[in-house]
Design an enzyme around this catalytic site. Structure first.
Site, PDB file in Angstrom:
ATOM      1  N   THR A 200       8.077  -4.914   2.361  1.00  0.00           N
ATOM      2  CA  THR A 200       6.626  -4.729   2.411  1.00  0.00           C
ATOM      3  C   THR A 200       5.875  -5.724   1.531  1.00  0.00           C
ATOM      4  OG1 THR A 200       6.953  -2.389   2.738  1.00  0.00           O
ATOM      5  CG2 THR A 200       4.762  -3.071   2.082  1.00  0.00           C
ATOM      6  N   GLU A 201       4.753  -6.198   2.065  1.00  0.00           N
ATOM      7  CA  GLU A 201       3.886  -7.124   1.336  1.00  0.00           C
ATOM      8  C   GLU A 201       2.445  -6.641   1.410  1.00  0.00           C
ATOM      9  OE1 GLU A 201       4.421 -11.070   2.778  1.00  0.00           O
ATOM     10  OE2 GLU A 201       6.587 -11.081   2.413  1.00  0.00           O
ATOM     11  N   SER A 206       2.521  -1.869   8.433  1.00  0.00           N
ATOM     12  CA  SER A 206       3.119  -1.524   9.721  1.00  0.00           C
ATOM     13  C   SER A 206       3.396  -2.752  10.580  1.00  0.00           C
ATOM     14  CB  SER A 206       2.186  -0.570  10.484  1.00  0.00           C
ATOM     15  OG  SER A 206       2.058   0.642   9.795  1.00  0.00           O
ATOM     16  N   SER A 234      10.966   0.396  -4.386  1.00  0.00           N
ATOM     17  CA  SER A 234      11.699   1.390  -5.171  1.00  0.00           C
ATOM     18  C   SER A 234      12.807   0.696  -5.950  1.00  0.00           C
ATOM     19  CB  SER A 234      12.300   2.454  -4.253  1.00  0.00           C
ATOM     20  OG  SER A 234      11.286   3.230  -3.664  1.00  0.00           O
ATOM     21  N   GLU A 445      10.021   5.385   5.345  1.00  0.00           N
ATOM     22  CA  GLU A 445      11.044   5.354   6.416  1.00  0.00           C
ATOM     23  C   GLU A 445      10.361   5.284   7.785  1.00  0.00           C
ATOM     24  OE1 GLU A 445      14.533   5.869   6.881  1.00  0.00           O
ATOM     25  OE2 GLU A 445      15.287   6.245   4.872  1.00  0.00           O
ATOM     26  N   GLN A 544      -2.496   6.039  23.423  1.00  0.00           N
ATOM     27  CA  GLN A 544      -1.857   6.699  22.292  1.00  0.00           C
ATOM     28  C   GLN A 544      -2.165   8.192  22.193  1.00  0.00           C
ATOM     29  OE1 GLN A 544      -2.120   4.553  18.601  1.00  0.00           O
ATOM     30  NE2 GLN A 544      -1.386   2.653  19.523  1.00  0.00           N
TER      31      GLN A 544
END
Length: 636
Positions: A200-201, A206, A234, A445, A544
Site C-alpha cells: 500500500t502507498e 484499492s 504492520s 485483507e 454494483q
C-alpha cells in the site's frame, strides 16, 4: 427451445482484492477486454469448454452444484497431524491464559517483550515453515486451529503474528527459490527476524495499478535501486525482512516495447536506505505495530526478485489468497470467547425475578450468535481442509469466509455487549477492546466491499464463459445437439415455473428439506446471473447495486452449504451434539435461502432498479454539496 439471441459476453478481467496491510487493500484496475470475434464455424471441443473448476461457489454462478470440495465435510488430518496438534494446543492455551496480558498490550500499544519471547520459544513465528528450515511444519488445518487460540485471546498479538507469517514471508514460502528459502526461512521461523508485507502507498489503496514505488535495474543487471513510500505496514517499525512491491521496466519479448510492471522483492533492512515513521495511532489492534516505511535508493540484489520480474500482482494474489482462510479461523476464536462471556452473564444475571436466559429476546440473541459462529467455523475448516487436500479452486470460498467472518464476529461481540448491558460496556469485561480490534477486519485483507465485487465479478466471468459455449454451439447445432437440447430443456423447464434442481447428494435425511432448498436456490441464483449477463454484457461491472446483492446471495448459499455438510456429518456419526447442530443447520439454511430469494427478486425488479437510481442521485447530490443536502428540520 433455444432463443437465437446472441449470448456473446465479454467481462472485465478481475483480480481479487488483496490485503496490503491493516486498513488497506489491493484491487487491480478492472480493464475491459475487447470482445473476441466469433466466426460462424464449429469450434473445437477444447476451445468450446471453459476451464473446469471444482469450486462450489464458481459453479453456483452457472446454476450448478458441484460438491467435490463440499460433501462429505472434508478433513485431511492424519493421526500424526492430530497427535501433533494435541501436543501444541494445551501449552498454547496455557501460555495465552497465564503469560499474555491483552489489556496491558492494548494500554501500552505494544506486545510485551516477554510475550514475544514466549512465542519465539513455542515456535509460533514459523508455524507453517517446514521443519527442515526450523519451523513447526503445520498444514493449513493445524494452523487454523492454532490461530483460533490467538483470536480468542488477543487480536493485537494475532496481527503481529499474521503480518509476519501469513503475508510477511509467505511469498518466500510459496514462490521463493530454494536459495531464498534456505537464506531467509530459518531466521523468520525462529522469530529472530520479523517480516512485513509492503504494498500500500499513499496513492494506491484499492487501485494497486497506481503504485509509484519504483525499482530500476542497474546497467550490469546485478541489482535494482528502489525508491518509494509504503503506508500502514504492520510490523513496519521493527521488521528486518520485507516483501516489497514496486514497478519495474519490463521489455515485451514480442514487440520489444518497455512497459512498467509490478515486481515483488525480498528487501532486508540491512541493505540500507530503509527507514520508518512513527507508529500509527489506531482505533484497535493497538498492540500491533503499524508504520510508514520509506525506501531511499535501496540497493536490492537481483537474486532477491521474488516470483520473477513483472509477476508482482500474481505473487501478491498467491500470498493473500493462500492466507485469507486464517482470518475466519482467528475470528471464530474471538466469537467463541465473546459468546462464553455472554452465556455466563445470561445464566447468572437475574432481572424481574428470573434469570435473563429464560427471556425470548436473550434466547434469540444467543441462538443467532451460535449459528453465525457455527457457520464461520464451518467455512474456516472446510477451506483449510480443501487446501490440505491439494485444491487450487478455493479463492472465492476464502474471500467469502473473510467477509462473513469479519461481519459475524462484529455482530456477535456487539450482541454480547448488549446482553451484558452496562457491564458489557465497561473496560473490565474486555469486550470493548475486542470490538475495537474487530473493526479493522472488515477493511484489511481486501475491504468487504471490494471482496463482494471480486466474488460477484469473478463468478460472473466464469458464467459468461459457459454462455459463450452455448452461443458458439448454436453455429453448428448438428455437432452440438446434446449440449443444445440440455440447455434448452433447462430453460424450458424454468420458463413454466418448474425446477431442474435435485437435492444435494450425501446429505443426511434429517436435513433433506434444507438440501433441496439449497439446490433450488443455486438454480435460481444461476438463472439470475445469466439474466444479468445477457442484459448488461460487459457493462455488468457498472451494476454494483445488483452485484452486491449477487455477492450477498453467493455468501448465503455457500455458508449454508458448509453448514449442511458439517451438520450432516455430525448426525451421521452420532455425535453427542448432533441434535444441536441439526437445529442450527435448519434455522440457518432456511433463513439464508429466504434472504437469497429476496435478493434475487430485487436484482430482477424494475422498481428496485428505480430505487437504485434514486440512491445514486442522492449520493451525487451529497458529494456535489460537500455533505448533507436537506435543510435542517427547524429551518435554521
Amino acid at each position: 427451445m433455444m432463443h437465437s439471441r446472441k449470448l456473446i459476453l465479454s467481462l472485465p478481467r478481475v483480480l481479487p482484492a488483496q490485503q496490503i496491510s491493516p486498513a488497506s487493500v489491493c484491487f487491480r484496475g478492472l480493464a475491459t477486454r475487447a470482445e473476441a470475434k466469433t466466426e460462424k464455424k464449429d469450434v473445437p471441443s477444447e476451445e468450446r469448454k471453459p476451464v473446469p473448476s471444482k469450486s462450489f461457489v464458481m459453479n453456483m454462478f452457472c446454476g450448478e452444484t458441484v460438491i467435490d470440495q463440499l460433501i462429505p465435510y472434508p478433513n485431511y488430518l492424519t493421526e500424526d497431524h492430530t497427535e501433533v496438534l494435541h501436543m501444541l494446543l494445551d501449552p498454547t492455551e496455557k501460555f495465552f491464559k497465564d503469560c499474555n496480558d491483552p489489556v496491558k498490550n492494548d494500554d501500552e500499544a505494544v506486545v510485551a517483550g516477554d510475550t514475544l519471547q514466549g512465542l519465539r520459544d513455542m515456535g509460533a513465528f514459523g508455524m507453517q515453515v517446514p521443519q527442515e528450515y526450523g519451523g513447526l511444519g503445520l498444514n493449513n488445518t493445524q494452523y487454523a486451529r492454532m490461530v483460533e487460540i490467538v483470536g480468542a485471546s488477543d487480536l493485537g498479538v494475532g496481527i503481529t503474528l499474521g503480518a509476519h507469517q501469513s503475508i510477511g514471508f509467505k511469498g518466500i514460502l510459496i514462490v521463493g527459490t530454494p536459495e531464498q528459502k534456505a537464506k531467509y526461512l530459518p531466521k523468520v521461523a525462529s522469530g529472530e527476524h520479523m517480516a512485513a508485507f509492503a504494498l500500500t502507498e499513499p496513492s494506491s489503496g484499492s487501485d494497486a495499478s497506481s503504485i509509484r514505488s519504483r525499482a530500476v535495474p542497474s546497467e550490469d543487471g546485478s541489482h535494482f535501486i528502489l525508491n518509494g513510500t509504503k503506508i500502514w505496514i504492520s510490523n513496519g517499525s521493527f521488521a528486518e525482512i520485507f516483501t516489497v512491491f514496486a514497478k519495474t521496466p519490463v521489455k515485451c519479448p514480442k514487440t520489444g516495447d518497455i512497459k512498467d510492471k509490478v515486481t515483488a522483492f525480498i528487501v532486508e533492512r540491512s541493505f540500507g536506505g530503509l527507514t520508518h515513521g512513527a507508529p500509527e495511532k489506531k482505533m484497535g489492534i493497538k498492540a500491533s505495530n503499524t508504520a510508514e516505511v520509506y525506501f531511499d535508493n535501496v540497493k536490492i540484489p537481483a537474486e532477491n526478485v521474488l516470483g520473477g520480474v513483472g509477476n508482482g500482482f500474481k505473487v501478491a494474489m498467491e500470498i493473500l489468497n493462500n492466507g485469507r482462510f486464517g482470518m475466519a479461523a482467528a475470528l471464530s476464536g474471538s466469537m467463541r470467547a465473546s459468546i462464553l462471556k455472554a452465556v455466563d452473564f445470561a445464566t447468572n444475571r437475574e432481572q424481574f425475578g428470573s434469570k435473563i436466559k429464560t427471556y425470548g429476546t436473550i434466547q434469540e440473541k444467543l441462538a443467532r450468535m451460535a449459528m453465525v459462529h457455527y457457520a464461520t467455523e464451518s467455512l474456516a475448516f472446510m477451506i483449510s481442509s480443501n487446501m490440505d487436500g491439494g485444491s487450487k479452486d478455493y479463492h472465492l470460498e476464502a474471500a467469502i469466509s473473510k467477509v462473513y467472518a469479519s461481519e459475524a464476529a462484529w455482530t456477535v461481540t456487539d450482541e454480547a455487549i448488549q446482553i451484558m448491558g452496562g457491564m458489557g460496556f465497561m473496560k473490565e469485561t474486555g469486550l470493548e477492546r475486542v470490538l475495537r480490534d474487530l473493526r479493522i477486519f472488515r477493511i484489511f485483507e481486501g475491504t468487504n466491499d471490494i471482496l463482494r465485487l471480486f466474488v460477484a465479478l469473478t463468478g460472473m466471468q466464469y458464467a459468461s464463459t459457459h454462455l459463450k459455449v452455448v452461443q458458439k454451439a448454436m453455429y453448428n447445432p448438428a455437432s452440438n445437439i446434446g449440449l443444445l437440447i440440455g440447455e434448452g430443456s433447462k430453460r424450458a423447464i424454468r420458463a413454466i415455473g418448474l425446477s431442474n434442481a435435485r437435492p444435494l447428494p450425501g446429505v443426511h435425511s434429517n436435513l433433506a428439506s434444507q438440501a433441496a432448498d439449497i439446490s433450488k436456490t443455486v438454480e435460481l441464483f444461476g438463472s439470475a446471473c445469466e439474466a444479468l449477463l445477457i442484459k448488461h454484457r460487459a457493462e455488468i461491472i457498472g451494476q454494483q447495486f445488483a452485484l452486491n446483492r449477487i455477492a450477498n446471495s453467493a455468501i448465503d448459499i455457500y455458508t449454508s452449504a458448509a453448514v449442511i455438510s458439517r451438520a450432516s456429518k455430525a448426525i451421521a456419526a452420532g455425535s453427542p451434539t448432533a441434535q444441536h447442530e441439526e437445529n442450527i443447520a435448519k434455522i440457518f439454511i432456511d433463513e439464508a435461502c429466504s434472504r437469497t430469494r429476496h435478493n434475487l427478486k430485487i436484482v430482477r425488479s424494475k422498481d428496485a432498479m428505480k430505487r437504485f437510481d434514486l440512491m445514486a442521485s442522492i449520493s451525487n447530490d451529497m458529494c456535489e454539496n460537500g455533505g448533507l443536502v436537506a435543510g435542517r428540520a427547524l429551518g435554521f
